[in-house]
Design an enzyme around this catalytic site. Sequence first.
Site, PDB file in Angstrom:
ATOM      1  N   HIS A 134       0.860  -1.201   0.000  1.00 29.88           N
ATOM      2  CA  HIS A 134       0.000   0.000   0.000  1.00 29.88           C
ATOM      3  C   HIS A 134       0.891   1.244   0.000  1.00 29.88           C
ATOM      4  O   HIS A 134       0.952   1.987   0.971  1.00 29.88           O
ATOM      5  CB  HIS A 134      -0.898  -0.030   1.237  1.00 29.88           C
ATOM      6  CG  HIS A 134      -2.051   0.920   1.193  1.00 29.88           C
ATOM      7  ND1 HIS A 134      -2.305   1.744   0.118  1.00 29.88           N
ATOM      8  CD2 HIS A 134      -3.021   1.202   2.108  1.00 29.88           C
ATOM      9  CE1 HIS A 134      -3.385   2.460   0.365  1.00 29.88           C
ATOM     10  NE2 HIS A 134      -3.833   2.169   1.559  1.00 29.88           N
ATOM     11  N   GLN A 137      -0.305   5.079   0.876  1.00 27.15           N
ATOM     12  CA  GLN A 137      -0.526   5.351   2.294  1.00 27.15           C
ATOM     13  C   GLN A 137       0.774   5.733   2.991  1.00 27.15           C
ATOM     14  O   GLN A 137       0.811   6.675   3.792  1.00 27.15           O
ATOM     15  CB  GLN A 137      -1.124   4.114   2.974  1.00 27.15           C
ATOM     16  CG  GLN A 137      -1.346   4.276   4.464  1.00 27.15           C
ATOM     17  CD  GLN A 137      -2.366   5.347   4.785  1.00 27.15           C
ATOM     18  OE1 GLN A 137      -3.483   5.293   4.288  1.00 27.15           O
ATOM     19  NE2 GLN A 137      -1.997   6.325   5.604  1.00 27.15           N
ATOM     20  N   ASP A 225      -2.634  -1.345  12.565  1.00 32.64           N
ATOM     21  CA  ASP A 225      -3.693  -1.455  11.550  1.00 32.64           C
ATOM     22  C   ASP A 225      -4.727  -2.440  12.081  1.00 32.64           C
ATOM     23  O   ASP A 225      -4.516  -3.110  13.098  1.00 32.64           O
ATOM     24  CB  ASP A 225      -3.088  -1.935  10.224  1.00 32.64           C
ATOM     25  CG  ASP A 225      -4.004  -1.678   9.026  1.00 32.64           C
ATOM     26  OD1 ASP A 225      -5.113  -1.133   9.217  1.00 32.64           O
ATOM     27  OD2 ASP A 225      -3.610  -2.018   7.898  1.00 32.64           O
ATOM     28  N   CYS A 266      -3.798   3.818   9.493  1.00 34.01           N
ATOM     29  CA  CYS A 266      -4.244   4.230   8.157  1.00 34.01           C
ATOM     30  C   CYS A 266      -5.755   4.354   8.055  1.00 34.01           C
ATOM     31  O   CYS A 266      -6.251   4.938   7.088  1.00 34.01           O
ATOM     32  CB  CYS A 266      -3.706   3.272   7.101  1.00 34.01           C
ATOM     33  SG  CYS A 266      -4.362   1.598   7.198  1.00 34.01           S
TER      34      CYS A 266
END
Length: 308
Positions: A134, A137, A225, A266
């Site tokens: 990702h 991000q 996360d 995130c």
Amino acid sequence: MNHFLDIHKTEAADLRAMIEQARAMKEARAGRSRGAADDEQPLAGRMVALIFEKPSTRTRVSFDLGVRQMGGETMVLSGADLQLGHGESIADTARVLSRYVDMIMIRTFEEPILLELAEHSDVPVINGLTNRTHPCQIMADVMTFEEHRGPIAGRKVVWCGDGNNVCASFLHAAGQFGFDFTFVGPSELDPESEFVELARARGVNVEIERDAERAVEGADLVVTDTWVSMHDSQSTRQRRHNLLKPYQVNESLMAKAGPDALFMHCLPAHREEEVTSAVMDGPHSVIFDEAENRLHAQKAIMRWCFGV
């Protein structure tokens, strides 16, 4: 033409230039009404296809708004609209889309879909997320850290929990931006060894730890996360909760980190699971600056892809 597929596949100097441009564009927009166009319109006349095989809030809104602020237009497509790889091949889809649009951002499940799309596309392709990485991000995360604490080079970043796709891109960033990285979590959820070795090969210190309190000692940044995915079964959710419970980020854990340590996530977050509300809403947290900076970082990424 530049693809933005992963942080470790992009030159460190280019990554640094993107961060600086994102900061400059954010500062230039200060005080404007929300949604106002930029003075510069580097994407004027450009059409950007935004493909979502995975649902999204921040990725969809930030890319859509970013394109519009820079004078371009967007076409939002779902996986059902394209049925990638289930009818027309991914390669042929890339060739066709390249005749219609000027850039493709894709948020998908399997990394090979992203790579094949980029291989056969005649326009820039941006990785909006795969199950493996990702990168957009983490560009926003680096920007956010540096806004609050200055250069990230030489700092200590600690990841708590699951060595997932966001963790993987943090490892890529460690090697490119020169910060040390500690993963703390259960062995069953360790990050890929390939990514750990990539970071170490760039000369940064990467540690794998099992004790959360020991891991966060001296940390400049603590990140976590979600523990579960919307696609996980109930039995998988329970197993993951049992594995990850010792790695919850709470006030007690943050107290063990450096006195000026920041906290990032995130989003979306499951409050009181991977992180407590006291931390999310507390003085260490910069989660909403982080979310906002997705917009600015991605605008800089798109400009780099177009060379504008």
